[in-house]
Scaffold this motif. Structure first.
Motif, PDB file in Angstrom:
ATOM      1  N   ALA A  32       0.854  -1.194   0.000  1.00  0.00           N
ATOM      2  CA  ALA A  32       0.000   0.000   0.000  1.00  0.00           C
ATOM      3  C   ALA A  32       0.885   1.237   0.000  1.00  0.00           C
ATOM      4  O   ALA A  32       1.055   1.890   1.030  1.00  0.00           O
ATOM      5  CB  ALA A  32      -0.922   0.000   1.214  1.00  0.00           C
ATOM      6  N   PRO A  33       1.493   1.576  -1.148  1.00  0.00           N
ATOM      7  CA  PRO A  33       2.488   2.659  -1.184  1.00  0.00           C
ATOM      8  C   PRO A  33       1.958   4.032  -0.785  1.00  0.00           C
ATOM      9  O   PRO A  33       2.715   4.866  -0.320  1.00  0.00           O
ATOM     10  CB  PRO A  33       2.969   2.645  -2.635  1.00  0.00           C
ATOM     11  N   VAL A  34       0.660   4.271  -0.972  1.00  0.00           N
ATOM     12  CA  VAL A  34       0.009   5.470  -0.437  1.00  0.00           C
ATOM     13  C   VAL A  34      -1.051   4.963   0.526  1.00  0.00           C
ATOM     14  O   VAL A  34      -2.056   4.386   0.111  1.00  0.00           O
ATOM     15  CB  VAL A  34      -0.611   6.332  -1.552  1.00  0.00           C
ATOM     16  N   THR A  35      -0.816   5.142   1.819  1.00  0.00           N
ATOM     17  CA  THR A  35      -1.650   4.476   2.814  1.00  0.00           C
ATOM     18  C   THR A  35      -2.049   5.405   3.951  1.00  0.00           C
ATOM     19  O   THR A  35      -1.279   6.306   4.323  1.00  0.00           O
ATOM     20  CB  THR A  35      -0.890   3.258   3.395  1.00  0.00           C
ATOM     21  N   PRO A  36      -3.236   5.209   4.520  1.00  0.00           N
ATOM     22  CA  PRO A  36      -3.586   5.955   5.734  1.00  0.00           C
ATOM     23  C   PRO A  36      -2.605   5.591   6.852  1.00  0.00           C
ATOM     24  O   PRO A  36      -2.181   4.445   6.969  1.00  0.00           O
ATOM     25  CB  PRO A  36      -4.999   5.461   6.063  1.00  0.00           C
ATOM     26  N   ALA A  37      -2.243   6.574   7.651  1.00  0.00           N
ATOM     27  CA  ALA A  37      -1.225   6.325   8.672  1.00  0.00           C
ATOM     28  C   ALA A  37      -1.446   7.189   9.894  1.00  0.00           C
ATOM     29  O   ALA A  37      -2.050   8.266   9.824  1.00  0.00           O
ATOM     30  CB  ALA A  37       0.167   6.575   8.098  1.00  0.00           C
ATOM     31  N   THR A  38      -0.939   6.685  10.998  1.00  0.00           N
ATOM     32  CA  THR A  38      -0.854   7.459  12.235  1.00  0.00           C
ATOM     33  C   THR A  38       0.611   7.769  12.463  1.00  0.00           C
ATOM     34  O   THR A  38       1.457   6.868  12.444  1.00  0.00           O
ATOM     35  CB  THR A  38      -1.403   6.667  13.431  1.00  0.00           C
ATOM     36  N   TRP A  46      -1.950  10.597   5.666  1.00  0.00           N
ATOM     37  CA  TRP A  46      -1.527   9.673   4.620  1.00  0.00           C
ATOM     38  C   TRP A  46      -0.007   9.630   4.572  1.00  0.00           C
ATOM     39  O   TRP A  46       0.667  10.650   4.759  1.00  0.00           O
ATOM     40  CB  TRP A  46      -2.069  10.110   3.261  1.00  0.00           C
ATOM     41  N   MET A  47       0.519   8.441   4.287  1.00  0.00           N
ATOM     42  CA  MET A  47       1.966   8.263   4.158  1.00  0.00           C
ATOM     43  C   MET A  47       2.279   7.773   2.745  1.00  0.00           C
ATOM     44  O   MET A  47       1.656   6.838   2.236  1.00  0.00           O
ATOM     45  CB  MET A  47       2.477   7.261   5.194  1.00  0.00           C
ATOM     46  N   VAL A  48       3.256   8.420   2.116  1.00  0.00           N
ATOM     47  CA  VAL A  48       3.640   8.120   0.738  1.00  0.00           C
ATOM     48  C   VAL A  48       5.035   7.515   0.767  1.00  0.00           C
ATOM     49  O   VAL A  48       5.975   8.142   1.268  1.00  0.00           O
ATOM     50  CB  VAL A  48       3.625   9.407  -0.117  1.00  0.00           C
ATOM     51  N   THR A  49       5.196   6.302   0.251  1.00  0.00           N
ATOM     52  CA  THR A  49       6.436   5.556   0.467  1.00  0.00           C
ATOM     53  C   THR A  49       7.192   5.203  -0.799  1.00  0.00           C
ATOM     54  O   THR A  49       8.352   4.819  -0.732  1.00  0.00           O
ATOM     55  CB  THR A  49       6.134   4.242   1.211  1.00  0.00           C
ATOM     56  N   ARG A  50       6.582   5.323  -1.973  1.00  0.00           N
ATOM     57  CA  ARG A  50       7.224   4.926  -3.219  1.00  0.00           C
ATOM     58  C   ARG A  50       7.890   6.140  -3.867  1.00  0.00           C
ATOM     59  O   ARG A  50       7.357   7.245  -3.832  1.00  0.00           O
ATOM     60  CB  ARG A  50       6.193   4.303  -4.156  1.00  0.00           C
ATOM     61  N   TYR A  51       9.041   5.926  -4.481  1.00  0.00           N
ATOM     62  CA  TYR A  51       9.850   7.013  -5.032  1.00  0.00           C
ATOM     63  C   TYR A  51       9.036   7.930  -5.951  1.00  0.00           C
ATOM     64  O   TYR A  51       9.023   9.152  -5.764  1.00  0.00           O
ATOM     65  CB  TYR A  51      11.055   6.440  -5.780  1.00  0.00           C
ATOM     66  N   GLU A  52       8.389   7.354  -6.953  1.00  0.00           N
ATOM     67  CA  GLU A  52       7.691   8.185  -7.936  1.00  0.00           C
ATOM     68  C   GLU A  52       6.542   8.953  -7.307  1.00  0.00           C
ATOM     69  O   GLU A  52       6.279  10.113  -7.668  1.00  0.00           O
ATOM     70  CB  GLU A  52       7.184   7.315  -9.094  1.00  0.00           C
ATOM     71  N   ASP A  53       5.838   8.339  -6.360  1.00  0.00           N
ATOM     72  CA  ASP A  53       4.737   9.042  -5.688  1.00  0.00           C
ATOM     73  C   ASP A  53       5.256  10.176  -4.813  1.00  0.00           C
ATOM     74  O   ASP A  53       4.635  11.245  -4.723  1.00  0.00           O
ATOM     75  CB  ASP A  53       3.931   8.061  -4.839  1.00  0.00           C
ATOM     76  N   VAL A  54       6.405   9.950  -4.141  1.00  0.00           N
ATOM     77  CA  VAL A  54       6.999  11.002  -3.316  1.00  0.00           C
ATOM     78  C   VAL A  54       7.368  12.199  -4.187  1.00  0.00           C
ATOM     79  O   VAL A  54       7.069  13.358  -3.849  1.00  0.00           O
ATOM     80  CB  VAL A  54       8.238  10.478  -2.558  1.00  0.00           C
ATOM     81  N   ARG A  55       8.029  11.945  -5.306  1.00  0.00           N
ATOM     82  CA  ARG A  55       8.392  13.046  -6.215  1.00  0.00           C
ATOM     83  C   ARG A  55       7.159  13.790  -6.710  1.00  0.00           C
ATOM     84  O   ARG A  55       7.133  15.025  -6.779  1.00  0.00           O
ATOM     85  CB  ARG A  55       9.199  12.508  -7.394  1.00  0.00           C
ATOM     86  N   VAL A 309       2.532  12.722   4.493  1.00  0.00           N
ATOM     87  CA  VAL A 309       3.968  12.652   4.750  1.00  0.00           C
ATOM     88  C   VAL A 309       4.663  11.930   3.607  1.00  0.00           C
ATOM     89  O   VAL A 309       4.298  10.805   3.248  1.00  0.00           O
ATOM     90  CB  VAL A 309       4.258  11.930   6.089  1.00  0.00           C
ATOM     91  N   ALA A 310       5.668  12.580   3.036  1.00  0.00           N
ATOM     92  CA  ALA A 310       6.539  11.954   2.047  1.00  0.00           C
ATOM     93  C   ALA A 310       7.656  11.250   2.798  1.00  0.00           C
ATOM     94  O   ALA A 310       8.545  11.901   3.360  1.00  0.00           O
ATOM     95  CB  ALA A 310       7.110  13.007   1.104  1.00  0.00           C
ATOM     96  N   ALA A 311       7.620   9.926   2.842  1.00  0.00           N
ATOM     97  CA  ALA A 311       8.604   9.144   3.591  1.00  0.00           C
ATOM     98  C   ALA A 311       9.889   9.020   2.772  1.00  0.00           C
ATOM     99  O   ALA A 311      10.092   8.056   2.028  1.00  0.00           O
ATOM    100  CB  ALA A 311       8.035   7.769   3.933  1.00  0.00           C
ATOM    101  N   LEU A 312      10.764  10.016   2.900  1.00  0.00           N
ATOM    102  CA  LEU A 312      11.991  10.062   2.103  1.00  0.00           C
ATOM    103  C   LEU A 312      12.870   8.824   2.285  1.00  0.00           C
ATOM    104  O   LEU A 312      13.406   8.306   1.292  1.00  0.00           O
ATOM    105  CB  LEU A 312      12.795  11.320   2.438  1.00  0.00           C
ATOM    106  N   PRO A 313      13.081   8.319   3.523  1.00  0.00           N
ATOM    107  CA  PRO A 313      13.922   7.139   3.673  1.00  0.00           C
ATOM    108  C   PRO A 313      13.394   5.925   2.905  1.00  0.00           C
ATOM    109  O   PRO A 313      14.171   5.120   2.395  1.00  0.00           O
ATOM    110  CB  PRO A 313      13.920   6.883   5.178  1.00  0.00           C
ATOM    111  N   SER A 314      12.067   5.812   2.826  1.00  0.00           N
ATOM    112  CA  SER A 314      11.476   4.713   2.073  1.00  0.00           C
ATOM    113  C   SER A 314      11.658   4.908   0.572  1.00  0.00           C
ATOM    114  O   SER A 314      12.063   3.995  -0.147  1.00  0.00           O
ATOM    115  CB  SER A 314       9.982   4.589   2.411  1.00  0.00           C
TER     116      SER A 314
END
Length: 399
Positions: A32-38, A46-55, A309-314
């Motif tokens: 779930a690369p774009v997922t609801p998160a706490t 929402w948390m965004v974890t995939r490279y292209e989605d973060v960009r 949140v764009a999860a840069l480390p991911s």
């Protein structure tokens, strides 16, 4: 657009290895690369974890930068408007306010201007190495080397007296502590801004050839804006690079084959700097934005007002973008744009300076001390899990 709502997840925070982001990111990217998160402060979004989605997210003006902070008790309730950012803190602003500040500063940090700084940086590095070499017994690489180098450089650029470092380094650390209260952060921020504002006002009366002096003489910023801009540049200008130098050194010592490759071929250092930036990604909780309207991202509908949140480390470990195995450090890895400096209009304005400082510091360090090693077991090095910017609190080394 995906209609089913995925399970709400907690943003991962526990590391199995000090150099790797939490392992759960890999599963989230796949499932779930774009997922609801706490998030760690209790805010839901929402948390965004995939490279292209973060960009895509960071380049999209529909995601605003006046974001909630990452500290318990700090965010306002979701139905209350966010407070305005402090004067001059342009990283928390959107156009046109952000554009106004950014245009004033872009010319100060061009690749050409930063390359002209190389001799200055190399001289500072040489002086710190000479002082380290004269020490008897183990030294703390953070206090003796990694922190002084970018602190001296940013002080030179801004026109800030280095002898005041104890105060501004203390205030910077306070602003980045995860356990700091809102009041403590505000007090530290205000103290730094007041300090810079006082310097800037003096530079109006007695012009100086530095960034702060130029901004003061331009007459387009208020005293409070000068204080905020200067405090932001001072904070970012030494905290991030200092942690990359120290953590990067520890990481290379932990990967002796990669360190040996750099010693055998110093020309690899430019590539190694980019790889360390990607691999370590010290903005450990990512970048926050607020959806200004309903937006579709990665097949998910994100409602206006949602925290994202764009999860840069991911994103920087995404195997669909980086060649080879992105979970390993490889100084030979072909360069591909990474997310360590963010992306879009808010991409780090000082990234070229950081590259210059990292290259000079790491190259000279491994050349001067060919037997450099940790003076304590790696699991005894105190990591900065408690800070917004990841790294090490201390790094005892010997040779």
């Amino acid at each position: 657009m995906t209609s089913t709502q995925p399970t709400t997840r907690s943003q991962p925070t526990e590391r199995a290895c000090p150099f790797n982001p939490p392992e759960e990111y890999r599963t989230i990217r796949e499932e779930a690369p774009v997922t609801p998160a706490t998030f760690p402060d209790g805010v839901k979004g929402w948390m965004v974890t995939r490279y292209e989605d973060v960009r895509a997210m960071l380049a999209d003006p529909r995601f605003g930068s006046n974001r909630r902070q990452l500290r318990p008790g700090d965010p306002a309730p979701a139905d209350e408007p966010l407070p305005p950012p402090p004067p001059g803190f342009f990283i928390m602003m959107d156009a046109p306010e952000h554009t106004r500040f950014r245009r004033m500063l872009t010319g100060q940090f061009t690749v050409r201007r930063m390359q002209k700084l190389v001799p200055v940086v190399e001289q500072i590095v040489a002086e710190r190495l000479a002082e380290m070499a004269s020490a008897e017994g183990p030294v703390d690489l953070v206090q003796s080397y990694a922190l002084p180098i970018p602190s001296l450089v940013i002080c030179e650029l801004l026109g800030v007296p280095y002898e005041d470092r104890e105060d501004f380094q203390r205030d910077s650390a306070q602003m980045l502590r995860l356990d700091a209260s809102r009041e403590e952060v505000q007090q530290a921020n205000q103290a730094m801004s007041r300090y810079i504002r006082k310097l800037a006002v003096a530079k109006r009366a007695h012009p100086t050839d530095d960034i702060l002096g130029g901004l003061a003489q331009s007459g387009v910023l208020t005293d409070d804006e000068l204080g905020g801009v200067g405090a932001l540049l001072l904070l970012a200008g030494h905290e991030t690079t200092a942690n990359m130098i120290a953590l990067g050194t520890m990481c290379l010592l932990n990967n002796p084959d990669q360190l040996a490759a750099l010693r055998a071929d110093p020309e690899l250092m430019d590539n190694a700097v980019e790889e360390l930036l990607r691999y370590l990604t010290i903005i450990q909780f990512g970048l926050r934005r607020t959806a200004l309207e309903d937006v579709e991202l990665g097949g998910r509908r994100i409602e206006a007002g949602s925290v994202v949140v764009a999860a840069l480390p991911s994103g920087n470990r995404d195997a669909t973008h980086f060649s080879g195995d992105p979970e390993t450090l490889d100084v030979h890895r072909p360069y591909s744009p990474h997310l360590a400096f963010g992306h879009g209009v808010h991409q780090c304005i000082g990234q070229q300076l950081a590259r210059v400082e990292m290259k000079a510091a790491l190259s000279a360090l491994i050349e001067r001390f060919p037997t450099l090693r940790l003076a304590v077991p790696a699991d005894q090095v105190p990591m900065r899990d408690d800070m917004l910017i990841y790294g090490v609190h201390k790094l005892p080394v010997t040779w």
